[in-house]
Write a protein that holds these residues in place. Structure first.
Motif, PDB file in Angstrom:
ATOM      1  N   GLU A  44       0.718  -1.034   0.126  1.00  0.00           N
ATOM      2  CA  GLU A  44      -0.196   0.064  -0.060  1.00  0.00           C
ATOM      3  C   GLU A  44       0.851   1.359  -0.080  1.00  0.00           C
ATOM      4  OE1 GLU A  44      -0.376  -2.488   2.209  1.00  0.00           O
ATOM      5  OE2 GLU A  44      -2.250  -3.363   1.259  1.00  0.00           O
ATOM      6  N   LEU A  45       2.081   1.462   0.838  1.00  0.00           N
ATOM      7  CA  LEU A  45       2.913   2.425   0.807  1.00  0.00           C
ATOM      8  C   LEU A  45       3.592   2.558  -0.612  1.00  0.00           C
ATOM      9  CD1 LEU A  45       4.290   2.255   4.283  1.00  0.00           C
ATOM     10  CD2 LEU A  45       2.540   3.745   3.585  1.00  0.00           C
ATOM     11  N   VAL A  46       3.926   1.492  -1.069  1.00  0.00           N
ATOM     12  CA  VAL A  46       4.649   1.556  -2.294  1.00  0.00           C
ATOM     13  C   VAL A  46       3.823   2.280  -3.444  1.00  0.00           C
ATOM     14  CG1 VAL A  46       5.707   0.385  -4.301  1.00  0.00           C
ATOM     15  CG2 VAL A  46       6.285  -0.439  -1.844  1.00  0.00           C
ATOM     16  N   TYR A  47       2.338   1.796  -3.593  1.00  0.00           N
ATOM     17  CA  TYR A  47       1.449   2.016  -4.406  1.00  0.00           C
ATOM     18  C   TYR A  47       1.120   3.748  -4.429  1.00  0.00           C
ATOM     19  CZ  TYR A  47      -2.699   2.881  -7.103  1.00  0.00           C
ATOM     20  OH  TYR A  47      -3.447   3.371  -8.204  1.00  0.00           O
ATOM     21  N   TYR A  48       1.114   4.041  -2.987  1.00  0.00           N
ATOM     22  CA  TYR A  48       0.960   5.436  -2.809  1.00  0.00           C
ATOM     23  C   TYR A  48       1.865   6.139  -2.921  1.00  0.00           C
ATOM     24  CZ  TYR A  48      -0.170   9.560   0.515  1.00  0.00           C
ATOM     25  OH  TYR A  48      -0.203  10.927   0.663  1.00  0.00           O
ATOM     26  N   GLY A  49       3.371   5.901  -2.857  1.00  0.00           N
ATOM     27  CA  GLY A  49       4.510   6.661  -3.300  1.00  0.00           C
ATOM     28  C   GLY A  49       4.375   6.772  -4.861  1.00  0.00           C
ATOM     29  N   ALA A  50       4.121   5.591  -5.445  1.00  0.00           N
ATOM     30  CA  ALA A  50       4.043   5.589  -6.816  1.00  0.00           C
ATOM     31  C   ALA A  50       3.128   6.544  -7.540  1.00  0.00           C
ATOM     32  CB  ALA A  50       3.831   4.146  -7.651  1.00  0.00           C
ATOM     33  N   SER A  51       1.999   6.727  -6.774  1.00  0.00           N
ATOM     34  CA  SER A  51       0.790   7.495  -7.264  1.00  0.00           C
ATOM     35  C   SER A  51       1.244   8.801  -7.082  1.00  0.00           C
ATOM     36  CB  SER A  51      -0.569   7.320  -6.348  1.00  0.00           C
ATOM     37  OG  SER A  51      -1.521   8.090  -6.674  1.00  0.00           O
ATOM     38  N   LEU A  52       1.865   9.152  -5.867  1.00  0.00           N
ATOM     39  CA  LEU A  52       2.521  10.761  -5.575  1.00  0.00           C
ATOM     40  C   LEU A  52       3.447  10.954  -6.691  1.00  0.00           C
ATOM     41  CD1 LEU A  52       2.578  10.876  -1.830  1.00  0.00           C
ATOM     42  CD2 LEU A  52       1.021  12.130  -3.565  1.00  0.00           C
ATOM     43  N   ILE A  53       4.500  10.042  -6.943  1.00  0.00           N
ATOM     44  CA  ILE A  53       5.337  10.411  -7.981  1.00  0.00           C
ATOM     45  C   ILE A  53       4.680  10.853  -9.505  1.00  0.00           C
ATOM     46  CG2 ILE A  53       7.106   9.619  -9.447  1.00  0.00           C
ATOM     47  CD1 ILE A  53       8.180   8.083  -6.728  1.00  0.00           C
ATOM     48  N   VAL A  54       3.549  10.099  -9.828  1.00  0.00           N
ATOM     49  CA  VAL A  54       3.186  10.228 -11.250  1.00  0.00           C
ATOM     50  C   VAL A  54       2.188  11.503 -10.975  1.00  0.00           C
ATOM     51  CG1 VAL A  54       1.344   9.659 -12.806  1.00  0.00           C
ATOM     52  CG2 VAL A  54       3.213   7.900 -11.809  1.00  0.00           C
ATOM     53  N   ALA A  55       1.865  11.779 -10.066  1.00  0.00           N
ATOM     54  CA  ALA A  55       0.964  13.189  -9.818  1.00  0.00           C
ATOM     55  C   ALA A  55       1.667  13.991  -9.979  1.00  0.00           C
ATOM     56  CB  ALA A  55       0.212  13.096  -8.376  1.00  0.00           C
ATOM     57  N   THR A  56       2.941  14.234  -9.102  1.00  0.00           N
ATOM     58  CA  THR A  56       3.706  15.300  -9.123  1.00  0.00           C
ATOM     59  C   THR A  56       4.440  15.713 -10.568  1.00  0.00           C
ATOM     60  OG1 THR A  56       4.333  14.802  -6.852  1.00  0.00           O
ATOM     61  CG2 THR A  56       5.857  16.135  -8.158  1.00  0.00           C
ATOM     62  N   ALA A  57       4.691  14.481 -11.393  1.00  0.00           N
ATOM     63  CA  ALA A  57       5.569  14.552 -12.460  1.00  0.00           C
ATOM     64  C   ALA A  57       4.424  15.157 -13.607  1.00  0.00           C
ATOM     65  CB  ALA A  57       5.597  13.212 -13.120  1.00  0.00           C
ATOM     66  N   THR A  58       3.144  14.877 -13.268  1.00  0.00           N
ATOM     67  CA  THR A  58       1.855  15.487 -14.174  1.00  0.00           C
ATOM     68  C   THR A  58       1.928  17.059 -13.841  1.00  0.00           C
ATOM     69  OG1 THR A  58       0.756  13.409 -14.154  1.00  0.00           O
ATOM     70  CG2 THR A  58      -0.428  15.409 -14.621  1.00  0.00           C
ATOM     71  N   LEU A  59       2.005  17.278 -12.750  1.00  0.00           N
ATOM     72  CA  LEU A  59       1.741  18.769 -12.382  1.00  0.00           C
ATOM     73  C   LEU A  59       2.810  19.586 -12.554  1.00  0.00           C
ATOM     74  CD1 LEU A  59      -0.213  20.632 -10.644  1.00  0.00           C
ATOM     75  CD2 LEU A  59       1.274  20.115  -8.701  1.00  0.00           C
ATOM     76  N   LEU A  60       4.181  19.231 -12.711  1.00  0.00           N
ATOM     77  CA  LEU A  60       5.363  19.832 -12.968  1.00  0.00           C
ATOM     78  C   LEU A  60       5.446  19.759 -14.636  1.00  0.00           C
ATOM     79  CD1 LEU A  60       8.173  18.719 -10.483  1.00  0.00           C
ATOM     80  CD2 LEU A  60       6.896  20.751 -10.674  1.00  0.00           C
ATOM     81  N   SER A  61       4.858  18.815 -15.147  1.00  0.00           N
ATOM     82  CA  SER A  61       5.086  18.666 -16.628  1.00  0.00           C
ATOM     83  C   SER A  61       4.074  19.697 -17.372  1.00  0.00           C
ATOM     84  CB  SER A  61       4.618  17.318 -17.343  1.00  0.00           C
ATOM     85  OG  SER A  61       5.906  16.482 -16.840  1.00  0.00           O
ATOM     86  N   ALA A  62       2.975  20.021 -16.708  1.00  0.00           N
ATOM     87  CA  ALA A  62       2.061  20.923 -17.033  1.00  0.00           C
ATOM     88  C   ALA A  62       2.328  22.224 -16.991  1.00  0.00           C
ATOM     89  CB  ALA A  62       0.570  20.464 -16.480  1.00  0.00           C
ATOM     90  N   ALA A  63       2.977  22.292 -15.822  1.00  0.00           N
ATOM     91  CA  ALA A  63       3.527  23.779 -15.571  1.00  0.00           C
ATOM     92  C   ALA A  63       4.676  24.251 -16.378  1.00  0.00           C
ATOM     93  CB  ALA A  63       4.106  23.754 -14.051  1.00  0.00           C
TER      94      ALA A  63
END
Length: 96
Positions: A44-63
């Motif tokens: 669960e922690l690994v999935y949560y971390g992976a989800s946060l990494i993808v969300a952060t990459a999405t936010l930064l790429s869109a910026a």
């Protein structure tokens, strides 16, 4: 609507992309590269971390286009709309 509203839209869309993107599975599979070794790898922690990494990459790429537009003299409102639109575009493209 205010610029802060468009920022919240961009954040929400990036979090949605982090939870549902196929890239989350790829980052999840690469957990030995980014997960700290001092913490026990719970799925669960690994999935949560992976989800946060993808969300952060999405936010930064869109910026990136929003930052370029701001540098070229766009208003704060136009920049935030562009940021939210870029996040929505990345969300749609990741599911296409």
């Amino acid at each position: 609507m205010t610029p802060q509203t468009f920022f919240l839209i961009a954040m929400s869309l990036s979090l949605l992309n982090g939870m549902t993107s196929p890239a989350t599975g790829l980052v999840f599979g690469l957990w030995p590269l980014w997960y700290p070794q001092v913490v026990t790898p719970v799925q669960e922690l690994v999935y949560y971390g992976a989800s946060l990494i993808v969300a952060t990459a999405t936010l930064l790429s869109a910026a990136i286009p929003a930052a370029i537009a701001e540098r070229l003299g766009a208003s704060e409102m136009a920049t935030m709309v562009l940021w939210a639109a870029g996040t929505a575009l990345l969300l749609v493209l990741s599911h296409a």
